[in-house]
Design a protein around this motif. Structure first.
Motif, mmCIF file in Angstrom:
data_model
loop_
_atom_site.group_PDB
_atom_site.id
_atom_site.type_symbol
_atom_site.label_atom_id
_atom_site.label_comp_id
_atom_site.label_asym_id
_atom_site.label_seq_id
_atom_site.Cartn_x
_atom_site.Cartn_y
_atom_site.Cartn_z
ATOM 1 N N GLY A 86 0.804 -1.202 0.000
ATOM 2 C CA GLY A 86 0.000 0.000 0.000
ATOM 3 C C GLY A 86 0.844 1.261 0.000
ATOM 4 N N GLU A 87 0.220 2.379 0.364
ATOM 5 C CA GLU A 87 0.870 3.679 0.322
ATOM 6 C C GLU A 87 0.643 4.414 1.644
ATOM 7 N N LEU A 88 1.713 4.946 2.201
ATOM 8 C CA LEU A 88 1.663 5.655 3.483
ATOM 9 C C LEU A 88 2.179 7.076 3.283
ATOM 10 N N GLU A 89 1.316 8.062 3.539
ATOM 11 C CA GLU A 89 1.744 9.462 3.459
ATOM 12 C C GLU A 89 2.332 9.897 4.792
ATOM 13 N N HIS A 90 3.555 10.436 4.736
ATOM 14 C CA HIS A 90 4.199 11.001 5.922
ATOM 15 C C HIS A 90 4.312 12.509 5.734
ATOM 16 N N LYS A 91 3.868 13.265 6.755
ATOM 17 C CA LYS A 91 3.979 14.726 6.745
ATOM 18 C C LYS A 91 4.431 15.168 8.118
ATOM 19 N N SER A 93 6.636 18.320 10.822
ATOM 20 C CA SER A 93 6.927 19.722 11.118
ATOM 21 C C SER A 93 8.285 20.154 10.605
ATOM 22 N N MET A 94 9.083 19.236 10.050
ATOM 23 C CA MET A 94 10.355 19.596 9.428
ATOM 24 C C MET A 94 10.167 19.941 7.951
ATOM 25 N N GLY A 95 8.937 19.855 7.465
ATOM 26 C CA GLY A 95 8.646 20.188 6.073
ATOM 27 C C GLY A 95 8.667 19.016 5.132
ATOM 28 N N ASN A 96 8.771 17.812 5.648
ATOM 29 C CA ASN A 96 8.787 16.622 4.805
ATOM 30 C C ASN A 96 7.362 16.186 4.473
ATOM 31 N N LEU A 97 7.126 15.847 3.223
ATOM 32 C CA LEU A 97 5.851 15.324 2.766
ATOM 33 C C LEU A 97 6.125 14.355 1.630
ATOM 34 N N GLU A 98 5.811 13.078 1.833
ATOM 35 C CA GLU A 98 6.009 12.115 0.751
ATOM 36 C C GLU A 98 5.152 10.883 0.961
ATOM 37 N N ILE A 99 4.982 10.142 -0.128
ATOM 38 C CA ILE A 99 4.221 8.897 -0.115
ATOM 39 C C ILE A 99 5.203 7.733 -0.118
ATOM 40 N N LEU A 100 5.123 6.901 0.898
ATOM 41 C CA LEU A 100 5.993 5.740 1.025
ATOM 42 C C LEU A 100 5.276 4.510 0.497
ATOM 43 N N LYS A 101 6.020 3.631 -0.193
ATOM 44 C CA LYS A 101 5.454 2.431 -0.792
ATOM 45 C C LYS A 101 6.273 1.203 -0.389
ATOM 46 N N ARG A 102 5.846 0.055 -0.900
ATOM 47 C CA ARG A 102 6.543 -1.187 -0.550
ATOM 48 C C ARG A 102 8.043 -1.062 -0.805
ATOM 49 N N SER A 125 -7.086 0.995 -1.517
ATOM 50 C CA SER A 125 -6.239 -0.058 -0.937
ATOM 51 C C SER A 125 -5.783 0.276 0.480
ATOM 52 N N MET A 126 -5.758 -0.732 1.323
ATOM 53 C CA MET A 126 -5.224 -0.629 2.668
ATOM 54 C C MET A 126 -3.699 -0.465 2.614
ATOM 55 N N VAL A 127 -3.117 0.171 3.633
ATOM 56 C CA VAL A 127 -1.666 0.191 3.778
ATOM 57 C C VAL A 127 -1.286 -0.683 4.970
ATOM 58 N N HIS A 128 -0.269 -1.505 4.773
ATOM 59 C CA HIS A 128 0.238 -2.428 5.791
ATOM 60 C C HIS A 128 1.686 -2.063 6.055
ATOM 61 N N PHE A 129 2.002 -1.708 7.289
ATOM 62 C CA PHE A 129 3.378 -1.327 7.618
ATOM 63 C C PHE A 129 3.691 -1.655 9.073
ATOM 64 N N LEU A 130 4.980 -1.711 9.360
ATOM 65 C CA LEU A 130 5.438 -1.891 10.737
ATOM 66 C C LEU A 130 6.003 -0.585 11.243
ATOM 67 N N GLN A 131 5.542 -0.178 12.413
ATOM 68 C CA GLN A 131 6.046 1.013 13.081
ATOM 69 C C GLN A 131 6.935 0.557 14.232
ATOM 70 N N ILE A 132 8.180 1.022 14.210
ATOM 71 C CA ILE A 132 9.195 0.535 15.144
ATOM 72 C C ILE A 132 9.818 1.732 15.860
ATOM 73 N N TRP A 133 9.936 1.648 17.175
ATOM 74 C CA TRP A 133 10.543 2.713 17.966
ATOM 75 C C TRP A 133 11.752 2.145 18.721
ATOM 76 N N ALA A 134 12.797 2.965 18.797
ATOM 77 C CA ALA A 134 13.990 2.605 19.570
ATOM 78 C C ALA A 134 14.423 3.806 20.399
ATOM 79 N N GLU A 135 14.898 3.534 21.585
ATOM 80 C CA GLU A 135 15.377 4.602 22.458
ATOM 81 C C GLU A 135 16.737 5.100 21.964
ATOM 82 N N PRO A 136 16.919 6.424 21.818
ATOM 83 C CA PRO A 136 18.208 6.939 21.343
ATOM 84 C C PRO A 136 19.288 6.812 22.409
ATOM 85 N N HIS A 137 20.546 6.748 21.946
ATOM 86 C CA HIS A 137 21.653 6.671 22.906
ATOM 87 C C HIS A 137 22.046 8.037 23.449
#
Length: 278
Positions: A86-91, A93-102, A125-137
């Motif tokens: 599928g397609e995931l739109e990310h927008k 506050s840093m000014g980034n805007l784009e459509i992410l795909k497989r 179409s549905m979008v299927h994605f994994l969202q992953i977070w990690a603690e910064p060092h």
């Protein structure tokens, strides 16, 4: 090590494996969003599963057409999205805007703070994605944004590093480019699409100073459809012992030099993620 742990990993008996089955994951069905949580998140809480090393979140999300996550804030977290279909739109506050795909990896180093939204603007179409977070060092970093793309061909029957710590070999701090996305955390993410009968290996590097073991996590992506029951579909075997199907995962502990071998023992290609952490 327990006899059960050894049974799970007869090929490399010093590797401890503990399964995290699909039926054990948290999650919810909100109609517009179907989500699974490997670790405690939102309304799901289990004190046994709050994090693993620096890894804080593995959410496997499916967002319906024209729906999404409205603008919200993050700080002091490394956040990456792995798009399955599928397609995931990310927008943001840093000014980034784009459509992410497989094949796309999007990584936000939230640092001192960002705001962003994630939407499925597709009307069909549905979008299927994994969202992953990690603690910064390191805290107080300037927010940054990165994208990478890896084709199915690149990942087929190979274990490809798609996210790696800043300073690692082949990692470039460029917004777009080749090589793994740079993360400000001691977490590495690898990906493979295994065809039937094929296998890949991950070699554990040295543990962090003062530690005796390295940590790993294996996740089989649920590519053949949403399923809250017993895992089915694509099937892999880890270290010639533990078998996992779609939605299943496994925690791993090992000393330097030991391995995770992942073999496709099913009849269809399996998409698998392998995390490595200090």
């Amino acid at each position: 090590m327990s006899s059960a742990a050894s049974t799970f990993s007869p090929l490399y008996p010093n590797v401890k494996l503990v399964p995290r089955l699909n039926t054990e994951r948290g999650g919810a069905n909100y109609d517009w969003l179907k989500t699974f949580h490997t670790f405690s998140f939102a309304g799901y809480w289990d004190p046994r599963y709050t994090s693993f090393g620096k890894l804080q979140v593995i959410n496997e999300d499916r967002v319906e057409p024209t729906q999404g996550f409205g603008t919200h804030g993050h700080r002091e977290m490394e956040i990456f999205s792995y798009v399955v279909s599928g397609e995931l739109e990310h927008k943001d506050s840093m000014g980034n805007l784009e459509i992410l795909k497989r094949g796309d990896i999007q990584l936000t180093s939230a640092g001192t703070g960002i705001r962003h939204s994630e939407y499925n603007r597709n009307s069909k179409s549905m979008v299927h994605f994994l969202q992953i977070w990690a603690e910064p060092h390191t805290r107080g970093l300037k927010p940054k944004y990165f994208t990478r793309h890896f084709t199915d061909e690149e990942k087929t029957d190979k274990l490809v590093t798609v996210v790696a710590p800043v300073g690692s070999d082949g990692v470039k701090e460029e917004r777009e480019g080749s090589g793994p996305a740079p993360v400000q955390s001691n977490v590495t993410l690898k990906s493979t699409i295994l065809t039937p009968g094929k296998s890949v290996e991950h070699v554990f590097p040295a543990p962090a100073p003062g530690e005796t073991q390295r940590k790993g996590y294996v996740h089989v992506i649920q590519t053949s459809g949403y399923n809250t029951g017993t895992a089915k579909g694509n099937r892999v075997r880890v270290n010639d012992g533990l078998e996992l199907s779609e939605g299943d995962g496994a925690f791993a502990w090992s000393a330097a030099g030991d391995k995770l071998q992942i073999e496709n023992v099913g009849t269809t290609p399996a998409e698998v993620l392998v995390f490595d952490m200090e």
